[in-house]
Design an enzyme around this catalytic site. Structure first.
Site, mmCIF file in Angstrom:
data_model
loop_
_atom_site.group_PDB
_atom_site.id
_atom_site.type_symbol
_atom_site.label_atom_id
_atom_site.label_comp_id
_atom_site.label_asym_id
_atom_site.label_seq_id
_atom_site.Cartn_x
_atom_site.Cartn_y
_atom_site.Cartn_z
ATOM 1 N N ARG A 257 -60.183 -30.309 5.659
ATOM 2 C CA ARG A 257 -60.988 -29.413 4.820
ATOM 3 C C ARG A 257 -61.535 -28.240 5.631
ATOM 4 O O ARG A 257 -61.701 -27.142 5.099
ATOM 5 C CB ARG A 257 -62.126 -30.176 4.157
ATOM 6 C CG ARG A 257 -61.619 -30.997 3.006
ATOM 7 C CD ARG A 257 -62.747 -31.574 2.205
ATOM 8 N NE ARG A 257 -62.249 -32.152 0.977
ATOM 9 C CZ ARG A 257 -62.748 -33.248 0.411
ATOM 10 N NH1 ARG A 257 -63.762 -33.872 0.974
ATOM 11 N NH2 ARG A 257 -62.253 -33.698 -0.704
ATOM 12 N N GLY B 71 -61.698 -34.481 -8.656
ATOM 13 C CA GLY B 71 -62.332 -34.354 -9.976
ATOM 14 C C GLY B 71 -62.186 -32.954 -10.555
ATOM 15 O O GLY B 71 -61.907 -32.788 -11.745
#
Ligand code: ADP
Ligand code: MG
Length: 404
Positions: free
Chosen positions: A39, A381
């Site tokens: 990330r 999500g």
């Protein structure tokens, strides 16, 4: 509305500016060190553009769930060290989320440098989308760049709140490079005119993916179902699933989907079953109508794998979310690996293949094919909500290109 992105801003507009960047630096830590820096690496393109252009970067991120108070094990200090190594620009860390120490550090930082603030979730106002907290950050800068796609489905003070605070001051709030890429591919998959359009949905539960399935069903030519989710569909067909994971209260829903979807929905025809979900358990391959007793379905079977692979091979646009079995255990990972390889092969032959979902992304990595896919989303999500047609607050709050 099409949102403005960092590449829409001329480098000359960035030089000498203080730019607030919300990134997703929510990385796993192991003993005070970053154990997986994917990330951090994903945030580098945005940071490099800004530093190269001569902007000063004030970087914000959350890490873990510290529940609104300072907890040293969730500090971003190790992230600042790793970021500095990777970015090759000076990165300074301030151990506060907001306030005077932050203002001083920002004032003290030179153009072309980065100052990383402490974990935004150390402040209870972050997840409450507290406008005062957003305002305290907005006061520090001239432009806001939101590159945190993984939290775009939440309205938090450092995401949607900060974008609003900046725009109410007459400043720009734009998508970073990673965010823009996510939007391009995920929205792109839904708008691609090419056919066949095929979706593969797996994972544990229908209930967490019903929005995605309902949104995709009218759009796709085929919807392949695998994973534990298929078990609930089997029950809707009146089949015995032994002791497999089934969502009893979603059986009616599965029946409605099968009725609505007709031939579009493709279920497994055979399964791998085992009496226990552990690596050493004696596994068998059975047709789906021969599952019984203590059997637990742990993967799709070989006939299903080759059927799925053939259909994937014919598709021009593919969206995949959710593993086909308990892929974390090597003996039950074959179904997921074969789907991953089929999608990668299709991409090699020019199909567009987009993968969403944290576990699916890990499975594609594990299968060694992630780099061959058109796009692997970094937001679990958020990517599912976007595919399901929801408006993401972190995106909706950005400046639109029409406002130029
Ligand atoms: P993603 O994160 O990609 O959206 P999910 O979180 O929905 O995927 O589902 C992943 C989980 O589903 C994995 O932990 C996997 O072990 C589990 N799973 C898949 N198939 C089965 C099965 N047949 N029985 C039990 N668990 C399963
Ligand atoms: Mg998951």
């Amino acid at each position: 509305m099409i949102k403005k992105s960092l590449t829409d801003l001329e480098p000359a507009r960035l030089e000498g500016r203080t730019v607030l960047v919300r990134a997703d630096l929510n990385v796993p830590l192991d003993d005070d060190d970053v154990s997986d820096d994917q990330r951090i690496r994903a945030s580098l393109p945005t940071l490099r553009i800004l530093c190269d252009a001569g902007a000063k970067v004030v970087l914000l991120s959350h890490l873990g769930r510290p529940k609104g108070r300072a907890q040293p094990e969730f500090s971003l200090a190790p992230v600042a060290r790793r970021l500095g190594d990777l970015l090759e620009y000076p990165v300074r860390f301030v151990g506060e989320t907001h306030g005077e120490a932050v203002a001083h550090a920002v004032a003290d930082t030179a153009m072309g440098q980065v100052v990383l603030l402490e974990n935004t979730r150390f402040h209870p106002g972050e997840t409450e989308n507290d406008p005062e907290l957003s305002a305290s950050w907005a006061d520090l800068g001239d432009i806001f760049v939101n590159d945190a796609f993984g939290t775009a489905h939440r309205a938090h003070a450092s995401t949607a709140g900060l974008a609003q605070a900046m725009r109410s001051r007459g400043h720009e709030a734009v998508a970073g490079i990673l965010m823009a890429r996510e939007l391009r591919y995920l929205e792109g998959v839904l708008r691609m005119p090419e056919r066949p359009f095929l979706a593969i949905i797996g994972g544990a539960k229908i209930s967490t993916k019903i929005g995605v399935i309902s949104a995709l069903l009218p759009l796709v030519d085929r919807l392949l179902i695998g994973g534990a989710m298929a078990n609930t569909f089997f029950r809707a067909l009146g089949l015995d699933t032994g002791e497999s994971l089934v969502e009893e209260d979603a059986i009616d829903l599965a029946r409605e989907l099968v009725e609505e979807g007709g031939e579009t929905i493709v279920l497994p025809v055979d399964c791998v079953v085992a009496p226990e979900v552990h690596e050493g358990a004696p596994a068998r391959i059975v047709d789906r109508d021969a599952v019984k007793g203590v059997d637990k379905i742990v993967d799709i079977g070989p006939r299903t794998r080759s059927r799925f692979a053939d259909m994937i091979g014919e598709a021009r646009v593919i969206f995949w979310n959710g593993p086909m079995g308990v892929f974390e255990m090597a003996p039950f990972a074959q179904g997921t690996i074969s789907v991953a390889e089929a999608v990668a092969d299709a991409c090699d032959s020019g199909a567009m293949g987009v993968l969403g979902g944290g576990d699916s992304a890990a499975a594609a990595q594990q299968a060694g094919v992630a780099h061959r896919l058109t796009h692997v989303s970094t937001g679990g999500g958020a990517s599912l909500e976007l595919i399901a047609g929801a408006e993401l607050p972190g995106v909706a709050s950005l400046s639109g290109v029409e406002n130029e």
